[in-house]
Design a protein around this motif. Sequence first.
Motif, PDB file in Angstrom:
ATOM      1  N   GLY A 163       0.821  -1.194   0.000  1.00  0.00           N
ATOM      2  CA  GLY A 163       0.000   0.000   0.000  1.00  0.00           C
ATOM      3  C   GLY A 163       0.859   1.248   0.000  1.00  0.00           C
ATOM      4  O   GLY A 163       2.096   1.194  -0.071  1.00  0.00           O
ATOM      5  N   VAL A 164       0.200   2.418   0.116  1.00  0.00           N
ATOM      6  CA  VAL A 164       0.924   3.688   0.120  1.00  0.00           C
ATOM      7  C   VAL A 164       1.884   3.761   1.293  1.00  0.00           C
ATOM      8  O   VAL A 164       3.029   4.212   1.152  1.00  0.00           O
ATOM      9  CB  VAL A 164      -0.079   4.863   0.168  1.00  0.00           C
ATOM     10  N   ASP A 165       1.459   3.286   2.468  1.00  0.00           N
ATOM     11  CA  ASP A 165       2.335   3.329   3.631  1.00  0.00           C
ATOM     12  C   ASP A 165       3.570   2.462   3.412  1.00  0.00           C
ATOM     13  O   ASP A 165       4.681   2.836   3.798  1.00  0.00           O
ATOM     14  CB  ASP A 165       1.593   2.848   4.876  1.00  0.00           C
ATOM     15  N   GLY A 166       3.377   1.324   2.778  1.00  0.00           N
ATOM     16  CA  GLY A 166       4.516   0.453   2.511  1.00  0.00           C
ATOM     17  C   GLY A 166       5.511   1.103   1.560  1.00  0.00           C
ATOM     18  O   GLY A 166       6.737   1.012   1.749  1.00  0.00           O
ATOM     19  N   LEU A 167       5.004   1.766   0.538  1.00  0.00           N
ATOM     20  CA  LEU A 167       5.875   2.461  -0.411  1.00  0.00           C
ATOM     21  C   LEU A 167       6.658   3.560   0.296  1.00  0.00           C
ATOM     22  O   LEU A 167       7.877   3.675   0.129  1.00  0.00           O
ATOM     23  CB  LEU A 167       5.031   3.055  -1.535  1.00  0.00           C
ATOM     24  N   ARG A 168       5.973   4.344   1.100  1.00  0.00           N
ATOM     25  CA  ARG A 168       6.646   5.435   1.781  1.00  0.00           C
ATOM     26  C   ARG A 168       7.718   4.911   2.735  1.00  0.00           C
ATOM     27  O   ARG A 168       8.824   5.456   2.803  1.00  0.00           O
ATOM     28  CB  ARG A 168       5.616   6.272   2.547  1.00  0.00           C
ATOM     29  N   LYS A 169       7.433   3.852   3.444  1.00  0.00           N
ATOM     30  CA  LYS A 169       8.415   3.286   4.376  1.00  0.00           C
ATOM     31  C   LYS A 169       9.610   2.704   3.633  1.00  0.00           C
ATOM     32  O   LYS A 169      10.757   2.830   4.085  1.00  0.00           O
ATOM     33  CB  LYS A 169       7.751   2.225   5.246  1.00  0.00           C
ATOM     34  N   ALA A 170       9.359   2.065   2.499  1.00  0.00           N
ATOM     35  CA  ALA A 170      10.459   1.501   1.718  1.00  0.00           C
ATOM     36  C   ALA A 170      11.362   2.600   1.177  1.00  0.00           C
ATOM     37  O   ALA A 170      12.592   2.480   1.169  1.00  0.00           O
ATOM     38  CB  ALA A 170       9.910   0.651   0.577  1.00  0.00           C
ATOM     39  N   LEU A 171      10.755   3.692   0.719  1.00  0.00           N
ATOM     40  CA  LEU A 171      11.561   4.816   0.230  1.00  0.00           C
ATOM     41  C   LEU A 171      12.345   5.449   1.378  1.00  0.00           C
ATOM     42  O   LEU A 171      13.510   5.834   1.212  1.00  0.00           O
ATOM     43  CB  LEU A 171      10.665   5.855  -0.431  1.00  0.00           C
ATOM     44  N   ALA A 172      11.725   5.560   2.546  1.00  0.00           N
ATOM     45  CA  ALA A 172      12.406   6.133   3.699  1.00  0.00           C
ATOM     46  C   ALA A 172      13.592   5.276   4.115  1.00  0.00           C
ATOM     47  O   ALA A 172      14.622   5.802   4.575  1.00  0.00           O
ATOM     48  CB  ALA A 172      11.427   6.293   4.862  1.00  0.00           C
ATOM     49  N   ASP A 173      13.483   3.975   3.944  1.00  0.00           N
ATOM     50  CA  ASP A 173      14.588   3.083   4.283  1.00  0.00           C
ATOM     51  C   ASP A 173      15.779   3.314   3.361  1.00  0.00           C
ATOM     52  O   ASP A 173      16.921   3.028   3.722  1.00  0.00           O
ATOM     53  CB  ASP A 173      14.120   1.627   4.195  1.00  0.00           C
ATOM     54  N   VAL A 174      15.517   3.834   2.173  1.00  0.00           N
ATOM     55  CA  VAL A 174      16.575   4.099   1.196  1.00  0.00           C
ATOM     56  C   VAL A 174      17.201   5.470   1.411  1.00  0.00           C
ATOM     57  O   VAL A 174      18.425   5.626   1.401  1.00  0.00           O
ATOM     58  CB  VAL A 174      16.015   3.987  -0.241  1.00  0.00           C
ATOM     59  N   VAL A 175      16.372   6.507   1.581  1.00  0.00           N
ATOM     60  CA  VAL A 175      16.901   7.878   1.587  1.00  0.00           C
ATOM     61  C   VAL A 175      16.837   8.548   2.958  1.00  0.00           C
ATOM     62  O   VAL A 175      17.367   9.644   3.126  1.00  0.00           O
ATOM     63  CB  VAL A 175      16.149   8.762   0.561  1.00  0.00           C
ATOM     64  N   GLY A 176      16.163   7.927   3.911  1.00  0.00           N
ATOM     65  CA  GLY A 176      15.984   8.542   5.221  1.00  0.00           C
ATOM     66  C   GLY A 176      14.609   9.164   5.349  1.00  0.00           C
ATOM     67  O   GLY A 176      14.064   9.721   4.395  1.00  0.00           O
ATOM     68  N   GLN A 177      14.042   9.071   6.541  1.00  0.00           N
ATOM     69  CA  GLN A 177      12.669   9.521   6.774  1.00  0.00           C
ATOM     70  C   GLN A 177      12.478  10.993   6.435  1.00  0.00           C
ATOM     71  O   GLN A 177      11.419  11.404   5.930  1.00  0.00           O
ATOM     72  CB  GLN A 177      12.299   9.281   8.248  1.00  0.00           C
ATOM     73  N   ARG A 178      13.492  11.820   6.672  1.00  0.00           N
ATOM     74  CA  ARG A 178      13.377  13.268   6.432  1.00  0.00           C
ATOM     75  C   ARG A 178      13.131  13.595   4.966  1.00  0.00           C
ATOM     76  O   ARG A 178      12.593  14.665   4.649  1.00  0.00           O
ATOM     77  CB  ARG A 178      14.654  13.983   6.876  1.00  0.00           C
ATOM     78  N   PHE A 179      13.511  12.679   4.099  1.00  0.00           N
ATOM     79  CA  PHE A 179      13.526  13.018   2.679  1.00  0.00           C
ATOM     80  C   PHE A 179      12.444  12.286   1.882  1.00  0.00           C
ATOM     81  O   PHE A 179      12.531  12.155   0.671  1.00  0.00           O
ATOM     82  CB  PHE A 179      14.912  12.758   2.106  1.00  0.00           C
ATOM     83  N   VAL A 180      11.427  11.841   2.599  1.00  0.00           N
ATOM     84  CA  VAL A 180      10.226  11.281   1.978  1.00  0.00           C
ATOM     85  C   VAL A 180       9.017  11.917   2.652  1.00  0.00           C
ATOM     86  O   VAL A 180       8.985  12.044   3.873  1.00  0.00           O
ATOM     87  CB  VAL A 180      10.142   9.751   2.135  1.00  0.00           C
ATOM     88  N   THR A 181       8.051  12.329   1.871  1.00  0.00           N
ATOM     89  CA  THR A 181       6.840  12.890   2.464  1.00  0.00           C
ATOM     90  C   THR A 181       5.629  12.592   1.598  1.00  0.00           C
ATOM     91  O   THR A 181       5.745  12.463   0.374  1.00  0.00           O
ATOM     92  CB  THR A 181       6.957  14.413   2.653  1.00  0.00           C
ATOM     93  N   ASP A 182       4.493  12.457   2.266  1.00  0.00           N
ATOM     94  CA  ASP A 182       3.213  12.389   1.561  1.00  0.00           C
ATOM     95  C   ASP A 182       2.277  13.480   2.068  1.00  0.00           C
ATOM     96  O   ASP A 182       1.061  13.383   1.941  1.00  0.00           O
ATOM     97  CB  ASP A 182       2.576  11.009   1.695  1.00  0.00           C
TER      98      ASP A 182
END
Length: 467
Positions: free
Chosen positions: A15-34
């Motif tokens: 889902g959207v939450d899974g995508l956001r968490k996966a991206l955050a694992d790559v670039v860091g939580q600060r650099f992903v937002t919805d």
Amino acid sequence: MAVTLPQPTAAYDHGVDGLRKALADVVGQRFVTDDPDVLRSRSVDHTGRYSGRAQALVRPADTAEVAAALNVCRQFGAPVTVQGGRTGLVAGTVPEHDDVLLSTERLTTIGDVDAAMGRITVGAGVTLAQVHSAAAHAGLKFGVDIASRDTATIGGMAATNAGGLHTVRYGNMAEQVAGLEVVLPDGTTVRRSPNVLSDNSGYNLPALWVGSEGTLGVITRVDLALHPVPKHRVTTLIGFDSLGAVVDAGRILRTVGGVDALELLDGHGLELAASRLGAVVPTGRRWYLLAEVSGAHDPSEEVSSTIDLINPPDAPAVALDVAGSARLWTARECFAEVVGLFGPPLKFDAALPLDTLAAFADAAVGVVAEHAPDAIPILFGHVAEGNIHLNILNCPDADAVYLRILELVRHYGGNISSEHGVGSLKRNYLDMALTPEDIGTMWAIKRAFDPDDFLNRAVMFPDSLRR
């Protein structure tokens, strides 16, 4: 060039939450937002006229993170729209499919200037103004300049093959790119940067991505060619009563060695700048030509004799120093503000044969008068290339004139996109500029690199190919 990709450290739902968490694992939580407000502000083009929708914003820090972020998005089936400085004028960074916005704004490394080779390597997120500054500190100059220099980024400029004020001398971005690094849609990183000036070892790969508008990969680094700084400069502003006279004067001035710029200025636009903006600019003539010539030797005598040959109706303004040149350039720079006086303008970026330029301008003004009588057409651009920027101000109903103007461009032998690109704005009019064979070949290249059509899928190609 092989890179080690950051990898998500856990399994995620799709889902959207899974995508956001996966991206955050790559670039860091600060650099992903919805955050809806952030996404809304990032989903509007530079003119404010076109908007879209996105589900997340990711801002990688380097090439490896770009590659990893693309891999995550592909695994989640999330289309990606690439964004740089977002100064484009054809809605090329506007998402249309609940995309993930991938911004290159953190790719800001600036390498040392190689004075012997006349080159510098910069990250895709470096602004044009920063390149100008780095080159100047090394006693060199970069050959491309545009009004949005403070926010336009090099990656986006390469992806759109930007031109600008000095194309007549130095060419578009394609002539400045000596090499580049790009992440393909499948996450593969390609680095093509010849160490010598002459290299015919196979395909000219950088040329494939320059002008591709992000449809074939994400440009992450660019090797740029730099040029010597001319010692002498002459800038002149000349008024005329007809556009045909401007074109003729431009032809004559092109015979002078070292022409840096030949800019067409609309007298009506200068009157608006003077009355509405308080700009100190010339008025009184219908058209103006801003010309600049530079070189190792003083060109003022040759410029003066050439102006005598042109025989303009008034004595031109001439500047021989930096301060005087800057004052004359104010007349050109003010158009960036003029075109926003009445809200988002309707923009056209076309190249016409010089012999039909004046006839096109007259016909375009006639179309506006007939179908949008309250609108104000303003024309300016790079007359040496026949590149006209027609901006229609106070025109809330774009449908009334848009197709008619494009048809005029085609009628007078022009191209519907001279330097701004196709973007999403002109994708369904591509057949007005290219043959079916041209479009089919481009589509085949796109599908070879991006068979799932998940990268910049709103850009360049007509909807009919995606049905």
